[in-house]
Design a protein around this motif. Structure first.
Motif, PDB file in Angstrom:
ATOM      1  N   GLN A 187       1.020  -1.336   0.164  1.00 19.35           N
ATOM      2  CA  GLN A 187      -0.421   0.460  -0.048  1.00 19.35           C
ATOM      3  C   GLN A 187       0.716   1.178   0.386  1.00 19.35           C
ATOM      4  N   LEU A 188       1.873   1.455   0.382  1.00 17.88           N
ATOM      5  CA  LEU A 188       2.923   2.523   1.411  1.00 17.88           C
ATOM      6  C   LEU A 188       3.797   2.532  -0.941  1.00 17.88           C
ATOM      7  N   SER A 189       4.071   1.151  -1.100  1.00 18.99           N
ATOM      8  CA  SER A 189       4.905   1.791  -2.204  1.00 18.99           C
ATOM      9  C   SER A 189       3.971   2.620  -3.094  1.00 18.99           C
ATOM     10  N   LEU A 190       2.579   2.246  -3.056  1.00 18.61           N
ATOM     11  CA  LEU A 190       1.918   3.177  -4.255  1.00 18.61           C
ATOM     12  C   LEU A 190       1.517   4.804  -4.073  1.00 18.61           C
ATOM     13  N   PHE A 191       1.788   4.897  -2.889  1.00 14.43           N
ATOM     14  CA  PHE A 191       1.919   5.198  -2.552  1.00 14.43           C
ATOM     15  C   PHE A 191       3.246   6.674  -2.246  1.00 14.43           C
ATOM     16  N   ILE A 192       4.144   6.181  -2.380  1.00 14.31           N
ATOM     17  CA  ILE A 192       5.803   6.528  -2.419  1.00 14.31           C
ATOM     18  C   ILE A 192       5.582   7.323  -4.221  1.00 14.31           C
ATOM     19  N   VAL A 193       5.400   5.901  -4.677  1.00 11.34           N
ATOM     20  CA  VAL A 193       5.645   6.010  -6.189  1.00 11.34           C
ATOM     21  C   VAL A 193       4.851   7.231  -6.514  1.00 11.34           C
ATOM     22  N   PHE A 194       3.863   7.231  -6.269  1.00 12.04           N
ATOM     23  CA  PHE A 194       2.257   8.407  -6.701  1.00 12.04           C
ATOM     24  C   PHE A 194       3.144  10.067  -6.016  1.00 12.04           C
ATOM     25  N   ALA A 195       3.649  10.266  -4.674  1.00 13.04           N
ATOM     26  CA  ALA A 195       3.186  11.202  -4.616  1.00 13.04           C
ATOM     27  C   ALA A 195       5.515  11.811  -4.784  1.00 13.04           C
ATOM     28  N   THR A 196       5.920  10.532  -5.700  1.00 10.07           N
ATOM     29  CA  THR A 196       7.293  11.046  -5.794  1.00 10.07           C
ATOM     30  C   THR A 196       6.722  11.766  -7.445  1.00 10.07           C
ATOM     31  N   VAL A 197       6.133  10.680  -8.634  1.00  6.73           N
ATOM     32  CA  VAL A 197       6.654  11.259  -9.618  1.00  6.73           C
ATOM     33  C   VAL A 197       5.712  13.052  -9.510  1.00  6.73           C
ATOM     34  N   VAL A 198       4.217  12.919  -8.640  1.00  2.00           N
ATOM     35  CA  VAL A 198       3.826  14.292  -7.817  1.00  2.00           C
ATOM     36  C   VAL A 198       5.110  15.161  -7.944  1.00  2.00           C
ATOM     37  N   VAL A 199       6.114  15.208  -7.239  1.00  2.87           N
ATOM     38  CA  VAL A 199       6.844  15.601  -6.453  1.00  2.87           C
ATOM     39  C   VAL A 199       7.560  16.270  -7.844  1.00  2.87           C
ATOM     40  N   ILE A 200       8.221  15.129  -8.964  1.00  2.00           N
ATOM     41  CA  ILE A 200       9.113  15.233  -9.789  1.00  2.00           C
ATOM     42  C   ILE A 200       8.615  16.685 -10.793  1.00  2.00           C
ATOM     43  N   PHE A 201       7.137  16.516 -11.051  1.00  2.00           N
ATOM     44  CA  PHE A 201       6.399  17.516 -11.867  1.00  2.00           C
ATOM     45  C   PHE A 201       6.436  18.383 -11.998  1.00  2.00           C
ATOM     46  N   LEU A 202       5.795  19.016 -10.235  1.00  2.00           N
ATOM     47  CA  LEU A 202       5.853  19.931  -9.477  1.00  2.00           C
ATOM     48  C   LEU A 202       6.610  20.804  -9.316  1.00  2.00           C
ATOM     49  N   SER A 203       8.138  20.300  -8.775  1.00  2.00           N
ATOM     50  CA  SER A 203       9.452  20.670  -8.564  1.00  2.00           C
ATOM     51  C   SER A 203      10.418  20.861 -10.379  1.00  2.00           C
ATOM     52  N   GLY A 204      10.339  20.378 -11.342  1.00  2.00           N
ATOM     53  CA  GLY A 204      10.693  19.880 -12.095  1.00  2.00           C
ATOM     54  C   GLY A 204       9.701  20.948 -13.035  1.00  2.00           C
ATOM     55  N   SER A 205       9.217  20.518 -13.404  1.00  2.00           N
ATOM     56  CA  SER A 205       8.344  21.694 -14.379  1.00  2.00           C
ATOM     57  C   SER A 205       8.635  23.055 -14.549  1.00  2.00           C
ATOM     58  N   TYR A 206       8.202  23.944 -13.880  1.00  2.00           N
ATOM     59  CA  TYR A 206       8.297  25.228 -14.186  1.00  2.00           C
ATOM     60  C   TYR A 206      10.480  25.351 -14.440  1.00  2.00           C
ATOM     61  N   PRO A 207      11.703  25.054 -13.588  1.00  2.00           N
ATOM     62  CA  PRO A 207      12.394  25.445 -13.894  1.00  2.00           C
ATOM     63  C   PRO A 207      13.252  24.973 -15.047  1.00  2.00           C
ATOM     64  N   GLY A 208      12.069  23.759 -15.786  1.00  2.00           N
ATOM     65  CA  GLY A 208      12.371  22.978 -17.150  1.00  2.00           C
ATOM     66  C   GLY A 208      12.083  24.109 -17.912  1.00  2.00           C
ATOM     67  N   LEU A 209      11.103  24.757 -17.289  1.00  2.00           N
ATOM     68  CA  LEU A 209      10.278  25.360 -18.903  1.00  2.00           C
ATOM     69  C   LEU A 209      11.400  27.022 -18.691  1.00  2.00           C
ATOM     70  N   VAL A 210      11.391  27.013 -17.818  1.00  2.00           N
ATOM     71  CA  VAL A 210      12.737  28.036 -17.562  1.00  2.00           C
ATOM     72  C   VAL A 210      13.854  28.032 -17.894  1.00  2.00           C
ATOM     73  N   LEU A 211      14.547  27.233 -17.576  1.00  2.00           N
ATOM     74  CA  LEU A 211      15.678  26.647 -18.885  1.00  2.00           C
ATOM     75  C   LEU A 211      15.702  26.588 -20.092  1.00  2.00           C
ATOM     76  N   ALA A 212      13.943  26.304 -20.525  1.00  2.00           N
ATOM     77  CA  ALA A 212      14.535  25.550 -21.532  1.00  2.00           C
ATOM     78  C   ALA A 212      13.841  26.603 -22.982  1.00  2.00           C
ATOM     79  N   ARG A 213      13.551  28.172 -22.603  1.00  2.00           N
ATOM     80  CA  ARG A 213      13.105  29.028 -23.284  1.00  2.00           C
ATOM     81  C   ARG A 213      13.759  30.442 -23.075  1.00  2.00           C
TER      82      ARG A 213
END
Length: 771
Positions: free
Chosen positions: A354-380
């Motif tokens: 049960q916990l693995s599902l939460f960790i995987v989901f939270a990790t994916v969400v954190v990656i995209f929440l944390s990385g999307s904006y800085p990634g877009l800034v660098l790319a432009r």
């Protein structure tokens, strides 16, 4: 800093997820949880009162009068029971805090507590049968092979063990580990009245497994017929019996639930906010560092890299950092889980599927929440500007985005700080407020036997101990979890009052020992039977008369079986926690209900006195197991959950502040780089260290004030709802909010000042030369 912040946020998320799922799993493991119900009682009078218990005949009536239940079984819990084992000349005594439950046949068919030894079809069909868990069997006898062995409960009845249960899961509210035949309850004559429809004892429960297809509404309609059949007059419309779903038992605070789901939702959002804070921290630091990577991005673009490739490169980098943070978070969660179990007195464990599902989901969400904006800034980034080092803060979103992120972090921190301050203030209020009686230096001793001779002997012996100031025998302390409520008839009126009264049996030393004040009349005289009453001010208020006008008036309680005049009115005192209102109370000299000896003593002689108490008590009750409790400790237990939640909120507030300060420190570090020349020029022109510090501080002062303006109403709303659970509470004054903003300013100032001071102390010659 990014890894530390992410790890702290994720570790809190994992622990909170474990805690929330643990409580949501309570009693879900039974075979048909959606068809299992508990009978409850409601009284619809001036107000609606509720109890999770029912009169003893209700379960029998539902089983015999209707065919809606597949299995119906009654139980009676005898809490904190003494169990004695005789093995030859060796006598072992055990105090079972979870008690002994008297259960009818069928109880273990309703609930999924597997029997590993014994015949399930023969359980509880005869008196004097017992079933114990593996854990209890091993504790009592050192083995689980205990069929046929004998235990004695409360030194009265001997029960033969006929079955052994698999150990009871931690996630159940039915945590008794010893079950005995319900038919033997009659041996304990104080509890065995199977004909009393008008009495509700907190220990008397009934459960049913409804037939397939039968709805709760249909069962409630059938139960509505019972008061009309078994009560007369107004009681027929006042009394109501209903069913409560098993899934509601753990959370419905209108009855005897552990905690409201509101608390779980609060913890859930705290965990979510901490993860968001960690993500905000990452975005803050990543965008601040973006200028340092400008040339790298420019070269990659010149070499043919496309924007989406740069974006996914940064997402990949974020993923690596996040995974490192998650690994650290799991380690931290493993480290702190035992502490969380100790705090909540639970046996939680990580369910990795049960916990693995939460960790995987939270990790994916954190990656995209944390990385999307800085990634877009660098790319432009424009490659020409990047290679010429002509990019500015405007090209990475300036400070406007980071201002929003800093405000977000400190909104969360200030909400948690305000929450901590409010809960601390409420707990301090509960501990220091005038309860209407004295709780300090009073020891409570149980009275297994309370006949006249025993009480008289104990009184003389205890009173003769040096340091003992007074002794009273009573049903319980003024504030107690055990309260007996009944109807009251005043001045021979035609019908009872539309409210109940809390009966307290106590001798003539009760009010002096607990320092309860008289406001009218006199104290009761010494007696072994009920001849007169003391009542509290709430009784007078309920009757709409002055306390002095109550003196001499006759009242009748307990269905009219106990009568007498009111001889005194005492000042109101709290009979339970601050979560509930002060009840109407009557105090009477009913000696057969003296279950407690309360001893007020001089604490300077505490060690000698406690040793003397044990010696006297053990010689008076040699077959019993000695125990005692200080009254102030007993009262503190009313607020166990509140204090536990306080510790959690304080811990999470500290973590939120740490994460915010990490981000703040990093941000100031990067702010200092482009301001190097400005600081050098200001110092050459005569600016002192304080003026340079203000250059950094004013930016964050505005941000913290904005955060406070947002956090204050949010926290005020949340804490207002929290305080609604208390009938007697503090007010949300401006001092609480000022303390919160002041503490936040101090923490932020320390964080900013340290890094800003380093920049301010830099030699201006070096600063200007570097430019």
């Amino acid at each position: 800093m990014s890894v530390i912040g992410l790890a702290l946020g994720m570790a809190c998320g994992i622990l909170i997820f474990t805690l929330v799922t643990y409580h949501l799993s309570f009693d879900t493991f039974h075979k048909n949880p959606d068809r299992i119900y508990r009978f409850v009682t409601e009284w619809h009078d001036d107000e609606i009162d509720r109890s999770s218990s029912v009169p003893m005949p209700v379960g029998t009536a539902f089983r015999t009068d209707f065919s809606l239940g597949q299995i119906t079984a009654r139980t009676f819990l005898m809490g904190n029971s003494l169990v004695t084992i005789n093995q030859g000349n060796d006598v072992k005594k055990f105090r079972e805090e979870n008690g002994v439950t008297f259960a009818e046949p069928g109880f273990l068919d309703i609930f999924n507590f597997p029997l590993i030894k014994g015949n399930s079809k023969e359980l509880f069909g005869k008196p004097k049968q017992a079933v114990v868990t593996e854990k209890v069997a091993f504790k009592f006898f050192g083995t689980t092979d205990v069929i046929g062995k004998v235990i004695k409960v409360e030194n009265k009845t001997q029960f033969t063990i006929v079955g052994v249960l698999k150990n009871i899961p931690a996630n159940t509210d039915l945590n008794t580990e010893i079950y005995v035949s319900y038919g033997s309850l009659i041996d304990y004559d104080a509890f065995g009245n199977d004909k009393n429809w008008g009495g509700v004892m907190s220990s008397s429960k009934a459960y049913t497994l409804l037939q397939p297809g039968v709805t709760r509404a249909a069962a409630d309609m059938a139960l509505a017929q019972l008061p009309k059949k078994h009560f007369t007059g107004r009681d027929a419309s006042v009394w109501k019996f209903k069913l409560q779903p098993l899934s509601d038992v753990h959370f419905n605070t209108e009855f005897d639930a552990y905690a409201s789901k509101t608390y779980l939702w609060a913890l859930f959002f705290i965990g979510l906010f901490l993860i968001i804070t960690a993500c905000v921290n990452f975005v803050n630091l990543a965008t601040a560092q973006a200028l340092n990577r400008a040339k790298e991005v420019g070269i990659r673009k010149v070499m043919g890299s496309l924007p989406y490739q740069l974006f996914w490169q940064f997402i990949a980098e974020t993923a690596i950092i996040t995974l490192v943070g998650v690994i650290v978070a799991v380690g931290l969660a493993e480290l702190f889980l035992p502490m969380l179990n100790g705090l909540f007195k639970t046996e939680m464990d990580f369910h990795w599927m049960q916990l693995s599902l939460f960790i995987v989901f939270a990790t994916v969400v954190v990656i995209f929440l944390s990385g999307s904006y800085p990634g877009l800034v660098l790319a432009r980034f424009q490659p020409i500007l990047a290679l010429k080092s002509k990019l500015s803060q405007k090209d990475v979103g300036g400070f406007s985005l980071r201002r929003v992120l800093v405000v977000t972090q400190f909104v969360i921190s200030q909400v948690l700080i305000i929450g901590s301050i409010v809960v601390v203030a409420q707990m301090r209020y509960a501990q220091t407020a005038d309860l209407g009686f004295k709780k300090d230096a009073i020891v409570l001793l149980p009275m297994p036997k309370n006949d006249k001779a025993t009480v008289g002997t104990m009184r003389n012996q205890l009173s003769g101990i040096p340091g003992v100031e007074s002794v009273t025998f009573c049903m319980g302390a003024p504030a107690s979890r055990s309260n007996s409520t009944t109807g009251i008839n005043y001045d021979n009126r035609a019908e009872d009052e539309h409210w109940g009264i809390n009966m307290k049996s106590a001798d003539d030393q009760y009010i002096s020992t607990f320092n309860i004040k008289l406001v009218a009349g006199r104290n009761v005289f010494a007696a072994d039977t009920v001849r007169e009453f003391l009542v509290n001010e709430t009784v007078a208020r309920k009757l709409g008369i002055q306390p002095k006008d109550l003196i001499g008036k006759k009242i009748a309680v307990n269905g009219g079986t106990i009568k007498g005049p009111v001889v005194g009115v005492v000042k109101d005192f709290y009979n339970h926690s601050f979560h509930s209102e002060i009840a109407p109370i009557c105090i009477m000299t009913q000696s057969d209900n003296y279950y407690t000896a309360a001893v007020k003593m001089d604490m300077r002689h505490a060690k000698e006195s406690l040793a003397a108490f044990e010696k006297i008590w053990s010689s008076t009750f040699p077959e019993e197991l000695y125990s005692y409790q200080f009254l102030d400790e007993s009262i503190a237990r009313f607020y166990e959950l509140d204090n536990t939640l306080l510790k959690l909120v304080e811990a999470f507030a500290a973590i939120a502040i740490i994460i915010s300060c990490l981000g703040l420190y990093g941000l100031v570090s990067f702010m200092a780089v482009p301001k190097t020349k400005e600081i050098g020029v200001r110092k050459v022109l005569g600016a002192n260290i304080g003026q340079v510090l203000w250059l950094f501080g004013k930016e964050f002062t505005y941000l913290l004030l904005i955060a406070f303006v947002i956090a204050a109403p949010l926290a005020g709303w949340a804490m207002h709802n929290y305080l609604q659970d208390f009938k007697y509470k503090i007010s949300l004054g401006p001092g609480i909010f000022l303390a919160a903003i002041a503490s936040t300013f101090v923490i932020a100032a320390i964080t900013v000042s340290y890094r800003a001071t380093i920049a301010a102390l830099t030699n201006p010659v070096k600063s200007l030369r570097s430019e």
